[in-house]
Scaffold this motif. Structure first.
Motif, short mmCIF file in Angstrom:
data_model
loop_
_atom_site.label_atom_id
_atom_site.label_comp_id
_atom_site.label_asym_id
_atom_site.label_seq_id
_atom_site.Cartn_x
_atom_site.Cartn_y
_atom_site.Cartn_z
N PRO A 46 38.61 49.77 43.39
CA PRO A 46 40.06 49.94 43.56
C PRO A 46 40.82 48.61 43.53
CG PRO A 46 38.87 51.22 45.20
CD PRO A 46 37.87 50.37 44.50
N GLU A 47 40.26 47.60 44.16
CA GLU A 47 40.93 46.28 44.15
C GLU A 47 40.95 45.68 42.75
OE1 GLU A 47 39.29 43.69 47.18
OE2 GLU A 47 38.89 45.45 48.43
N LEU A 48 39.85 45.82 42.03
CA LEU A 48 39.79 45.31 40.66
C LEU A 48 40.81 46.01 39.77
CD1 LEU A 48 35.95 45.05 40.08
CD2 LEU A 48 37.56 43.15 40.14
N GLU A 49 40.89 47.34 39.89
CA GLU A 49 41.84 48.10 39.09
C GLU A 49 43.28 47.66 39.38
OE1 GLU A 49 39.36 52.27 38.52
OE2 GLU A 49 40.83 52.14 40.12
N GLU A 50 43.57 47.46 40.65
CA GLU A 50 44.92 47.03 41.05
C GLU A 50 45.23 45.63 40.53
OE1 GLU A 50 47.26 46.14 45.18
OE2 GLU A 50 45.81 47.80 45.16
N GLU A 51 44.30 44.70 40.71
CA GLU A 51 44.52 43.32 40.26
C GLU A 51 44.65 43.22 38.74
OE1 GLU A 51 44.96 40.32 41.85
OE2 GLU A 51 45.18 41.52 43.66
N LEU A 52 43.84 43.97 38.01
CA LEU A 52 43.90 43.92 36.55
C LEU A 52 45.10 44.69 35.99
CD1 LEU A 52 40.11 44.35 35.77
CD2 LEU A 52 41.46 42.26 35.56
N SER A 53 45.64 45.63 36.75
CA SER A 53 46.80 46.40 36.30
C SER A 53 48.07 45.55 36.27
CB SER A 53 47.03 47.60 37.22
OG SER A 53 45.96 48.50 37.11
N ILE A 54 48.16 44.59 37.16
CA ILE A 54 49.37 43.77 37.26
C ILE A 54 49.68 43.04 35.96
CG2 ILE A 54 50.42 41.80 38.46
CD1 ILE A 54 48.90 42.81 41.00
N PRO A 55 48.75 42.25 35.39
CA PRO A 55 49.09 41.56 34.15
C PRO A 55 49.25 42.50 32.95
CG PRO A 55 46.85 40.99 34.83
CD PRO A 55 47.46 41.83 35.90
N LEU A 56 48.59 43.67 33.01
CA LEU A 56 48.72 44.62 31.90
C LEU A 56 50.07 45.35 31.92
CD1 LEU A 56 45.20 46.30 31.88
CD2 LEU A 56 46.15 44.80 30.13
N GLY A 57 50.62 45.51 33.10
CA GLY A 57 51.85 46.27 33.23
C GLY A 57 51.61 47.78 33.14
N HIS A 58 50.37 48.18 33.21
CA HIS A 58 49.97 49.59 33.17
C HIS A 58 48.86 49.80 34.19
CE1 HIS A 58 51.85 50.97 29.33
NE2 HIS A 58 51.85 49.67 29.07
N GLY A 76 31.33 51.85 31.96
CA GLY A 76 31.62 52.90 31.00
C GLY A 76 33.04 52.82 30.47
N GLN A 77 33.41 53.86 29.76
CA GLN A 77 34.73 53.89 29.14
C GLN A 77 35.83 53.77 30.20
OE1 GLN A 77 35.25 57.08 26.43
NE2 GLN A 77 37.31 56.51 25.89
N SER A 78 36.73 52.83 29.96
CA SER A 78 37.84 52.58 30.87
C SER A 78 39.14 53.00 30.18
CB SER A 78 37.89 51.10 31.25
OG SER A 78 36.69 50.73 31.90
N GLU A 79 40.16 53.23 30.98
CA GLU A 79 41.42 53.71 30.43
C GLU A 79 42.59 52.87 30.92
OE1 GLU A 79 41.95 58.14 30.40
OE2 GLU A 79 40.23 57.98 31.78
N ILE A 80 43.53 52.63 30.02
CA ILE A 80 44.83 52.07 30.38
C ILE A 80 45.79 53.25 30.37
CG2 ILE A 80 46.66 50.48 29.74
CD1 ILE A 80 44.51 48.79 28.33
N LEU A 81 46.34 53.56 31.52
CA LEU A 81 47.18 54.74 31.68
C LEU A 81 48.64 54.44 31.37
CD1 LEU A 81 45.53 55.85 35.03
CD2 LEU A 81 44.96 56.65 32.74
N LYS A 82 49.46 55.48 31.32
CA LYS A 82 50.89 55.33 31.05
C LYS A 82 51.53 54.40 32.08
CE LYS A 82 51.45 59.86 29.02
NZ LYS A 82 52.13 61.16 29.09
#
Length: 94
Positions: A46-58, A76-82
């Motif tokens: 969860p922390e990794l997803e949150e930290e990596l989401s910030i620079p992506l903007g998604h 495995g397969q990862s997703e960039i969401l809306k």
């Protein structure tokens, strides 16, 4: 001559035993390390997803842990969401 042959045979058996032991304990260490990394990854996901989401903007959803590799770890397969500003999405593996 007979003593020398026995001595060489003994050395071969010792070398074979050392190699087998090294392979066995190396495998045990690899499996143990893999399990430790798996548990760390799952707890930090969860922390990794949150930290990596910030620079992506998604929002980002990381895939399942797939094991330790000589060059790193596999997921495995990862997703960039809306995102909040656009509806673009993406998926990627490894």
């Amino acid at each position: 001559m007979g003593v020398r042959i026995r001595s060489i045979a003994k050395k071969r058996w010792k070398l074979a035993g050392a190699f087998t032991s090294l392979m066995f304990f190396g495998g045990v260490a690899w499996v143990g390390t893999d399990r430790v990394v798996s548990s760390i990854f799952e707890s930090l996901r969860p922390e990794l997803e949150e930290e990596l989401s910030i620079p992506l903007g998604h929002p980002l959803k990381l895939g399942a842990y797939r094991g330790l590799r000589p060059w790193g770890l596999a997921i495995g397969q990862s997703e960039i969401l809306k995102g909040p500003n656009d509806d673009s999405t993406g998926t990627f593996s490894s």
